[in-house]
Design a protein around this motif. Structure first.
Motif, short mmCIF file in Angstrom:
data_model
loop_
_atom_site.label_atom_id
_atom_site.label_comp_id
_atom_site.label_asym_id
_atom_site.label_seq_id
_atom_site.Cartn_x
_atom_site.Cartn_y
_atom_site.Cartn_z
N LYS A 52 27.36 21.51 54.33
CA LYS A 52 27.14 20.20 54.95
C LYS A 52 27.97 19.06 54.39
O LYS A 52 27.84 17.93 54.83
CB LYS A 52 25.66 19.85 54.87
CG LYS A 52 24.80 20.80 55.69
CD LYS A 52 23.36 20.40 55.68
CE LYS A 52 22.57 21.38 56.54
NZ LYS A 52 21.16 21.02 56.61
N GLU B 260 33.75 16.85 58.10
CA GLU B 260 33.86 15.72 57.16
C GLU B 260 35.22 15.75 56.46
O GLU B 260 35.87 14.71 56.30
CB GLU B 260 32.73 15.79 56.12
CG GLU B 260 32.76 14.65 55.11
CD GLU B 260 31.66 14.76 54.07
OE1 GLU B 260 31.84 14.13 53.00
OE2 GLU B 260 30.66 15.46 54.27
N GLU C 21 29.66 21.00 59.65
CA GLU C 21 29.59 19.64 59.11
C GLU C 21 30.57 19.37 57.98
O GLU C 21 31.30 18.37 57.99
CB GLU C 21 28.17 19.34 58.62
CG GLU C 21 27.15 19.17 59.71
CD GLU C 21 25.76 18.91 59.14
OE1 GLU C 21 25.61 17.94 58.37
OE2 GLU C 21 24.84 19.68 59.46
N ASN D 236 27.41 25.89 61.55
CA ASN D 236 27.38 24.63 60.83
C ASN D 236 28.81 24.31 60.41
O ASN D 236 29.35 24.92 59.50
CB ASN D 236 26.47 24.74 59.60
CG ASN D 236 26.51 23.50 58.75
OD1 ASN D 236 26.98 22.45 59.18
ND2 ASN D 236 26.05 23.61 57.53
#
Length: 147
Positions: free
Chosen positions: A61, A107, A103, A101
């Motif tokens: 994440k 980023e 993320e 996922n």
């Protein structure tokens, strides 16, 4: 069919689906970066620096140790480096079958764009760890090894 072969076949199929379907946003970001990439200056080879294996947090994440990595990336950008290469670990991107996922990688892509750096994403459908120089251990997704 032996279990090892089943895992390899299933892994290859899932890998293809992951790259084609669930990774669509990551691929769109990558394509946008490449579309506005300036060509290398005549006589120069564009340099891409490999990121550490643990660039993305174990939960997928975020960026690991961003307080250290951001200045490092800023220095690369100032030095004339074209971009970075990063492993996109299957074990971080698809912790459960069919649940993706991205993320941390998104980023990272956002940060790189802000700094004017490009990203080469290497889809890594193997575990990390146990090799010379490996600084971390990122396993395959647990569901892959289930019978």
């Amino acid at each position: 069919m032996p279990t090892d072969m089943k895992v390899a076949v299933a892994g290859g199929f899932v890998a293809g689906v992951a790259a084609a379907v669930a990774g669509k946003k990551l691929l769109e970001v990558y394509a946008a970066q490449q579309a506005d990439a300036a060509p290398a200056k005549a006589g120069r080879v564009p340099i891409f620096v490999m990121m550490p294996l643990d660039t993305i947090t174990m939960d997928g994440k975020g960026i690991s140790d961003l307080a250290t990595r951001r200045p490092w990336l800023e220095g690369l950008a100032k030095s004339g480096v074209k971009g970075i290469m990063v492993d996109v670990w299957w074990g971080l991107c698809e912790p459960k079958a069919g649940e993706y996922n991205w993320e941390g990688y998104l980023e990272l892509a956002k940060l790189l764009k802000e700094l004017g750096l490009k990203m080469q994403a290497v889809m890594s459908f193997h575990q990390c760890g146990g090799n010379v120089g490996d600084s971390c251990a990122i396993p395959l997704p647990p569901w892959v090894l289930e019978p």
